[in-house]
Design a protein around this motif. Structure first.
Motif, short mmCIF file in Angstrom:
data_model
loop_
_atom_site.label_atom_id
_atom_site.label_comp_id
_atom_site.label_asym_id
_atom_site.label_seq_id
_atom_site.Cartn_x
_atom_site.Cartn_y
_atom_site.Cartn_z
N ARG A 164 -7.05 7.81 7.28
CA ARG A 164 -6.56 6.69 6.45
C ARG A 164 -6.02 5.57 7.34
N CYS A 190 4.38 5.92 4.30
CA CYS A 190 4.62 6.49 2.97
C CYS A 190 4.90 7.99 3.09
N CYS A 205 -0.16 5.72 0.13
CA CYS A 205 -1.25 6.71 0.05
C CYS A 205 -1.10 7.59 -1.19
N CYS A 230 1.23 2.95 8.19
CA CYS A 230 1.72 3.44 6.90
C CYS A 230 2.86 4.44 7.10
N CYS A 271 2.30 10.11 4.65
CA CYS A 271 2.04 9.90 6.08
C CYS A 271 3.23 10.29 6.94
N HIS A 322 0.83 -1.20 0.00
CA HIS A 322 0.00 0.00 0.00
C HIS A 322 0.87 1.26 0.00
ZN LIG Z 1 0.49 6.52 3.82
#
Ligand SMILES: [Zn+2]
Length: 419
Positions: A188, A201, A144, A199, A204, A142
């Motif tokens: 999220r 990413c 975002c 997360c 984030c 995953h």
């Molecule tokens: Zn993220």
């Protein structure tokens, strides 16, 4: 299969879209802090269908399947499929852990080996995306701000993955497990907890860029919420403001690299509100952007993309219908005017559009021609009136707002007066 496989380059040159798997664009690899994932083994242009797989399991997206349903899906897998499922990555549960099940439930499904059932459920939880578990697609991590879009394509019965932008060779391929484009980092993460990971990413990250990006998501969340609230008001909604919000959502998503299907959804909203503001030319611009984005994210064999394609000619006909009407009016060409009005009032698809066009036709005909009983066009106008009444009756029966037709009529009246 014998013989050599086509190199990715020549496959891409022949077509960006194919219903079969194109796994030679991906390879499994180690990703820092994430374990394993899929990596682009070639440079991939935007819109490429990277993967298309028949899922090993597929459940309705809106509710978590019962353990028994997952177990029976597992039991119906072929040996090869079961092997593929068993070799997916997941954290095996602690043998004491119940995975949300009580012992009685476990005993019901697998009295002899409850731990195997727990393993199977943990595997499903870690690897399902939108209710689907796939051999390769479930290996995607995953992000975002993903570079790929996952989608279920009912037309071909497969889960597909498309590049939403150009992807460089050796880049990790990522998808969003959730529809999180218009959500803040916290909203999220709440959804992502289902998969049991935090997360990390770019969107984030607790960095200046990360925080700036989160402010954008906060604005997007507010805009989406505003439109949702207004939408529930029916004909009392503030269309001007909704239109402004939808346009800003599309702009913000574009500027901030949110290029997934949710960008197409924002274009769709902008198109819908432009239409409600009786601006067919702007409607067409947004609808064409929606079309282009859906093609990139879903492929040209996706039913949703095909529906959007079908609407484009209707919008075009609304534009030419209006232009033709103005030309006929200028020339006081009444016979031509009738023909234009009657033709445009009867598109074959979309009941809603049809109703609106009927209102328009009724108004145009009455105002321009002052048709009276005994006139040549009287019968046609009568027919329109009856069709309109029939449609209004149906709207009322379905619980729709009976004043909608009148609101629409007033808007068109104001619009024509302005021209
Ligand atoms: Zn993220």
């Amino acid at each position: 299969m014998s013989g050599t496989q086509s190199p990715a380059g020549s496959l891409l040159a022949s077509s960006h879209n194919y219903a079969s798997d194109n796994g030679n664009l991906t390879r499994k690899g180690h990703i820092d802090q994430k374990g394993s994932g899929l990596i682009a083994s070639a440079s991939i242009p935007a819109g490429t269908r990277i993967l298309a797989e028949t899922p090993l399991m597929r459940f309705p997206i809106d509710s978590r399947p019962a353990p028994g349903a997952i177990l029976s899906a597992y039991r119906s897998l072929t040996d090869a499929q079961r092997e593929a499922f068993d070799s997916l990555d997941f954290d095996p549960p602690d043998s004491e852990e119940e995975q949300g099940l009580n012992q009685e439930e476990l005993d019901d499904y697998s009295a002899s080996e409850p731990y195997i059932l727990k393993m199977m459920l943990a595997n499903y939880t870690a690897n399902q995306i939108g209710g689907c578990v796939c051999t390769k697609i479930s290996q995607l991590n995953h992000d975002c701000l993903p570079n790929c879009q996952i989608a279920w394509n009912a037309g071909i019965g497969k889960v597909t993955v498309h590049a939403v932008r150009d992807i460089a060779k050796e880049e990790e391929l990522t998808i969003s497990y959730i529809d999180g484009a218009n959500m803040t980092k916290d909203s999220r993460q709440e959804k992502l907890n289902e998969w049991g990971f935090q997360c990390r990413c770019k969107a984030c990250a607790d960095t200046e860029t990360g925080r700036e990006h989160d402010a954008v998501r906060d604005t997007l969340e507010c805009h989406q919420e505003y439109i949702k609230t207004q939408w529930e008001k029916g004909s009392a909604m503030d269309v001007d403001n909704c239109h402004r919000n939808a346009v800003e959502m599309a702009d913000l998503q574009e500027e901030n690299g949110i290029l997934t299907k949710e960008l197409a959804d924002s274009y769709h909203l902008a198109a819908a509100f432009s239409w409600m503001l009786v601006n067919p030319k702007e409607t067409l611009e947004w609808a064409e952007k929606q079309c282009e984005r859906e093609k990139l994210c879903l492929g040209d064999d996706h039913p949703e993309y095909k529906r959007t394609v079908d609407i484009i000619p209707l919008i075009r006909s609304a534009i030419t219908g209006y232009d033709d009407f103005q030309a006929a009016r200028r020339e006081s060409d009444l016979a031509n005017l009738t023909a234009v009005v009657m033709k445009k009032a009867r598109p074959k698809k979309c009941g809603d559009w049809r109703a609106k066009n009927l209102v328009k036709a009724r108004w145009w005909t009455r105002r321009e021609m002052e048709v009276k009983e005994g006139d040549e066009e009287y019968e046609e106008v009568e027919k329109l009136e009856r069709e309109l009444e029939f449609l209004e009756e149906r709207v009322k029966k379905k619980g729709g707002n009976e004043s909608d037709g009148v609101t629409e009529y007033r808007k068109i009246e104001a619009w024509l007066e302005r021209e």
